[in-house]
Design a protein around this motif. Structure first.
Motif, PDB file in Angstrom:
ATOM      1  N   THR A 177      70.358   4.070  52.838  1.00 22.96           N
ATOM      2  CA  THR A 177      70.267   4.758  54.122  1.00 22.96           C
ATOM      3  C   THR A 177      71.176   5.973  54.153  1.00 22.96           C
ATOM      4  OG1 THR A 177      69.756   2.655  55.223  1.00 22.96           O
ATOM      5  CG2 THR A 177      70.448   4.481  56.619  1.00 22.96           C
ATOM      6  N   PHE A 218      69.596   9.525  54.840  1.00 19.33           N
ATOM      7  CA  PHE A 218      70.040  10.309  55.995  1.00 19.33           C
ATOM      8  C   PHE A 218      70.391  11.739  55.559  1.00 19.33           C
ATOM      9  CE2 PHE A 218      72.967  11.778  59.259  1.00 19.33           C
ATOM     10  CZ  PHE A 218      72.360  11.329  60.430  1.00 19.33           C
ATOM     11  N   LYS A 271      67.307  14.160  56.779  1.00 22.02           N
ATOM     12  CA  LYS A 271      67.784  14.339  58.160  1.00 22.02           C
ATOM     13  C   LYS A 271      66.907  15.288  58.959  1.00 22.02           C
ATOM     14  CE  LYS A 271      71.812  14.688  61.065  1.00 22.02           C
ATOM     15  NZ  LYS A 271      71.009  15.069  62.191  1.00 22.02           N
ATOM     16  N   PHE A 296      66.481  10.371  62.343  1.00 23.26           N
ATOM     17  CA  PHE A 296      67.709  10.913  61.773  1.00 23.26           C
ATOM     18  C   PHE A 296      68.077  12.242  62.424  1.00 23.26           C
ATOM     19  CE2 PHE A 296      66.922   8.610  57.483  1.00 23.26           C
ATOM     20  CZ  PHE A 296      67.493   7.452  57.999  1.00 23.26           C
ATOM     21  N   LEU A 352      75.457   9.680  60.746  1.00 25.68           N
ATOM     22  CA  LEU A 352      74.920   8.395  60.317  1.00 25.68           C
ATOM     23  C   LEU A 352      75.539   7.253  61.118  1.00 25.68           C
ATOM     24  CD1 LEU A 352      73.186   6.697  58.449  1.00 25.68           C
ATOM     25  CD2 LEU A 352      75.005   6.804  56.735  1.00 25.68           C
ATOM     26  N   PHE A 398      73.799   6.951  64.379  1.00 26.61           N
ATOM     27  CA  PHE A 398      72.512   6.264  64.216  1.00 26.61           C
ATOM     28  C   PHE A 398      72.716   4.763  64.040  1.00 26.61           C
ATOM     29  CE2 PHE A 398      69.285   4.488  61.354  1.00 26.61           C
ATOM     30  CZ  PHE A 398      68.126   4.754  62.078  1.00 26.61           C
ATOM     31  N   ALA A 414      63.553   5.880  57.893  1.00 26.32           N
ATOM     32  CA  ALA A 414      64.729   5.434  58.643  1.00 26.32           C
ATOM     33  C   ALA A 414      64.823   3.922  58.788  1.00 26.32           C
ATOM     34  CB  ALA A 414      64.732   6.076  60.038  1.00 26.32           C
TER      35      ALA A 414
END
Length: 512
Positions: A167, A171, A175, A181, A187, A190, A208
């Protein structure tokens, strides 16, 4: 008078006793020619002897694997952000060196993110019509369709990675592509509340959540349950004979080498598609490179909107890392399961033997890096690479690093070294051009309006009914890709010729 008398006596001795002067002159000329010929022969023989390449040394083979035969029918499920580009480079090298047939995509991915369809393979004409050896470009796995392309004895393998690390990489890379994202400030932001940013209906949000599960062809938005996770794991095990683990890449390469019965150099690699954790600019890319990078990532790029942006904040607390594991629960299950079976495989292999072979692999990598690469193999930023043909494509908000070749290499060594560092998209283009040499279209003669003649690479003539098939030959893409008139990509955008490559129509705007 005395001198003349002696000269006459000498001429008499030479001509009468030892032969005429012309004979001696001829003999001296013959000796001179023979000496010159021998000297030139030595010079030319020395110049014709090529220095022995390091890739032909005994160390290239590695420890003996016994009486096995190398696998040449291979399907690699190229999962995202798992060091899979490095693995694909190995497959490309192995196949190119042996003139194997690749199941290549029309563009740069095999229909991703839609489930794979056999007709996405360039040159596919029906089940078992062509003998494809290697398949490894990005796809969403669909076993029945893959089996239409690959032979029954195909070796299936893939690679997984800790979902938290995956991840982090996703990201940074996606992104500006995945809406979930793009909306998050960082991050960690998120991870604190993924549902706040995630909408399963929006395109590219599959990056994602549970990306491994998605790449294996399963529903990544399904609610986690132990029976569901176990069912998915069992499905993968029934098809894939080996699942590698990104965090233990060198050990994975040793297991792969033994499973495929390949020489050591076939699994020695330099890390490709590696990112640099520094602020970066995404401006300054040429149009055709942007289009190709967009095609490889499965996204669109609108011209004139590139601007300098800083690398995303990827820092996480331990609590946020745990939240990401829960958010990617299906991927977390797969990772734990295949990490466990990976080490069980190493136990059967033998830890001592594994340590020995890993040491050999790492030593060989260091040796090849010293031979092949400038600065001992230190990755460099793309714009610093002098040879534009081996600059890696830049995508996302971080810089993708590449390598420079050592100058002064002999031809054989330079060719082998170049294969090891050639970026994925350029390598695919090269293989495409070799496998599908560009054809030349000869216009039909009067009275043949519905037919055209195509001159194949070997000079043979192929007749094609253009009006019946509705196909047209696009010469911009290496290999002369043939596409259907009005063909659309997976998201409905029309494909067209632009900047000498097959790109998406300009009517597509920014991703929503």
């Amino acid at each position: 008078m005395l001198f003349r008398r002696r000269a006459r006596m000498l001429r008499w001795l030479v001509c009468g006793r030892l032969g005429p002067v012309w004979m001696w002159k001829a003999l001296l000329l013959f000796v001179a020619i023979a000496f010159a010929s021998q000297l030139l022969g030595v010079i030319f023989s020395k110049s014709s002897v090529q220095p022995r390449s390091i890739f032909s040394s005994p160390d290239a083979q590695g420890p003996s694997l016994g009486p096995c035969q190398p696998h040449t029918h291979i399907m690699f499920l190229k999962t995202h952000k798992t060091a899979s580009s490095t693995v694909l480079n190995m497959l490309y090298r192995f196949g190119e060196e042996r003139n194997l047939m690749f199941a290549l995509p029309m563009g740069y991915q095999l229909g991703y993110p839609l489930p794979f369809n056999a007709h996405r393979v360039k040159g596919y004409r029906g089940p078992r019509v062509a003998d494809f050896h290697i398949m490894g470009n990005h796809m969403r796995f669909n076993k029945p369709e893959v089996e239409k392309v690959m032979p029954a004895d195909t070796f299936y393998f893939s690679i997984v990675r800790d979902p938290v690390a995956l991840t982090e990489s996703s990201f940074a890379y996606y992104k500006e592509v995945a809406p979930a994202f793009r909306k998050a400030k960082s991050l960690g932001d998120f991870a604190d509340d993924p549902k706040k940013y995630y909408d399963p209906r929006l395109r590219n949000n599959h990056y994602a959540r549970n990306l491994l599960w998605y790449d294996f062809g399963m529903d990544h938005n399904a609610n986690y349950s132990i029976p569901l996770a176990q069912h998915g794991e069992d499905m993968i095990r029934r098809t894939f004979k080996l699942i590698l683990v990104s965090e233990y890449f060198d050990q994975s390469m040793i297991l792969l080498r033994h499973a495929l019965c390949w020489p050591l150099d076939a699994v020695v690699s330099f890390s490709l598609n590696a990112r640099q954790q520094k602020p970066s600019s995404i401006g300054g890319l040429s149009g055709s490179w942007v289009n190709k990078a967009a095609a490889a990532a499965g996204v669109s790029v609108r011209a004139g909107h590139s601007q300098a942006k800083t690398a995303p904040n990827l820092s996480l607390t331990e609590e946020q890392r745990e939240k990401l594991r829960q958010w990617n629960a299906l991927d977390w299950h797969l990772y734990k399961a295949f990490n466990r079976s990976f080490w069980e495989e190493i136990n059967r292999f033998g830890h001592t033997l594994m340590e020995q072979e890993v040491a050999l692999l790492r030593t060989r990598r260091e040796v090849l890096a010293q031979v092949c690469l400038r600065d001992g193999g230190k990755p460099v930023e793309s714009h610093r690479i002098r040879d534009k043909n081996i600059r890696p494509f830049q995508s996302g908000l971080v810089k993708i690093l590449g390598y420079e070749l050592q100058p002064g290499l002999d031809n054989a060594t330079r060719t082998a070294c170049l294969r090891m560092i050639r970026p994925e998209i350029q390598y695919k283009d090269l293989l495409d051009a070799k496998q599908f040499p560009r054809a030349t279209v000869i216009h039909a003669q009067p009275g043949q309006q519905n037919q055209g003649l195509i001159v194949a690479a070997g000079g043979s003539l192929l007749r094609q009914d253009l009006s019946r098939t509705g196909d047209r030959l696009v010469g911009g893409e290496p290999g002369g890709r043939t596409v259907e008139e009005g063909e659309r990509d997976w998201d409905g955008s029309r494909l067209m010729r632009s900047n000498q490559t097959l790109t998406q129509g300009k009517h597509k705007g920014r991703l929503r």
